[in-house]
Enzyme design. Structure first.
Site, PDB file in Angstrom:
ATOM      1  N   CYS A 180      -0.391   4.105   2.151  1.00 54.85           N
ATOM      2  CA  CYS A 180      -0.224   3.857   3.585  1.00 54.85           C
ATOM      3  C   CYS A 180       1.209   4.115   4.031  1.00 54.85           C
ATOM      4  CB  CYS A 180      -0.575   2.405   3.916  1.00 54.85           C
ATOM      5  SG  CYS A 180      -2.236   1.875   3.459  1.00 54.85           S
ATOM      6  N   ASP A 181       2.181   3.670   3.237  1.00 56.03           N
ATOM      7  CA  ASP A 181       3.557   3.605   3.710  1.00 56.03           C
ATOM      8  C   ASP A 181       4.548   4.460   2.933  1.00 56.03           C
ATOM      9  OD1 ASP A 181       2.688   1.683   5.561  1.00 56.03           O
ATOM     10  OD2 ASP A 181       2.984   0.057   4.124  1.00 56.03           O
TER      11      ASP A 181
ATOM     12  N   CYS B  55       0.840  -1.201   0.000  1.00 58.79           N
ATOM     13  CA  CYS B  55       0.000   0.000   0.000  1.00 58.79           C
ATOM     14  C   CYS B  55       0.874   1.250   0.000  1.00 58.79           C
ATOM     15  CB  CYS B  55      -0.934  -0.012   1.205  1.00 58.79           C
ATOM     16  SG  CYS B  55      -1.985   1.442   1.330  1.00 58.79           S
TER      17      CYS B  55
END
Length: 303
Positions: free
Chosen positions: A133-134, A130
């Site tokens: 997300c990261d 992701c």
């Protein structure tokens, strides 16, 4: 006889459980292993409203505790059979059979993996599925994206906001992504494409330090030094239990309307298992809240 059964204990399921229990619905959640789903593998979340930074496990623990305070019952059991087409929804697990007036399918989706031991070992320590997300954790670092579809191109372009270099590794000599996304990636000076190539293994002792690559046309192997790898070869929705019963798209994602209703009355879907544009914690919790609210209205109509 419960009012509502929720299958799956990720953010969508827990949000549904919170809203259902606050509405005084007698609700049970069935989760095969542990609550959280994909979120428990996320080291830190910075884009969930209200938190400048919180780990995935910490966030899900708060969600679980909150839902339980309002009366959500959670059972860790494996679902082995469903009978959801009638007015009474029946869920059979490895321990017993549950019955309810409505059901919410919040079983999530699983990222497709490359299949290496170190891929699982370093998940959250250099291996990610992701970018949104990261990606922010890789400021001024070098990363690789594996894949050639829309998600891979979206991830690659997004990662250039943080990383100083993004390698795109694709097993073919052309992309499957839409023309618009391709053009955007080709025009980005931070992105470099490595064609006709697959990842053979991941290098590193405590985290990702590099990749072993193989050219599928020449069979030549090489190494690529990277600080992280984002695997974007697709997701597999966890919808096998309802295939052939609930309408899905060609990839297995459950089809719903904006109220999370499926084609079967009293059956709702929420979170990553349903067909949608964005799969994030915030959209999963929104799905769960809507599904519980509409399920309550459905149950009221029965009475």
């Amino acid at each position: 006889m419960y009012d509502l059964i929720i299958l799956g204990g990720g953010p969508a399921g827990l949000a549904a459980g919170l809203y259902a229990c606050r509405s005084k619905l007698d609700t049970v959640m069935i989760e095969q292993m542990y609550v959280g789903g994909q979120i428990v593998t996320t080291y830190e979340i910075e884009n969930y409203p209200g938190f400048d930074g919180i780990s995935g496990p910490d966030l899900i623990n708060k969600m679980e505790a909150q839902a339980k305070r309002y009366g959500l019952q959670i059972y860790n059991e494996e679902v082995v059979g469903l009978d959801i087409t009638g007015k009474v929804k029946k869920v059979t697990t490895n321990k017993k059979t549950y019955e309810a007036k409505a059901i919410i399918l919040a079983t999530g989706a699983t990222p497709k993996e490359l299949g290496f031991d170190k891929e699982r070992k370093f998940r959250g320590s250099g291996v990610s599925y992701c970018a949104t997300c990261d990606g922010a954790f890789y400021k001024d670092q070098v990363v690789a994206v594996v894949g050639g579809g829309d998600t891979a191109m979206e991830d690659s372009n997004y990662l250039t906001k943080f990383a100083k270099k993004v390698y795109v590794i694709h097993r073919r000599d052309k992309l499957r992504a839409s023309k618009t996304l391709q053009d955007r990636a080709f025009a980005n000076p931070k992105i470099e494409f490595i064609w006709d190539t697959v990842v053979k293994d991941i290098q590193g002792e405590y985290g990702v330090e590099g990749l072993i690559l193989k050219n599928v046309k020449t069979n030549e192997e090489s190494t690529l030094k990277v600080d992280g790898v984002f695997i974007a070869i697709g997701l597999s929705p966890n919808s096998d239990l309802v295939k052939g019963v609930v309408d899905t798209d060609e990839y297995g994602y459950i089809l719903t309307d904006e109220d999370m209703k499926t084609n079967i009355p009293g059956v709702f879907a929420a979170g990553d298992v349903r067909k949608k544009t964005l799969r994030q914690v915030v959209t999963a919790t929104a799905d769960g809240a809507i599904a519980a609210y509409v399920a309550e209205k459905y149950i009221d109509s029965l009475e």
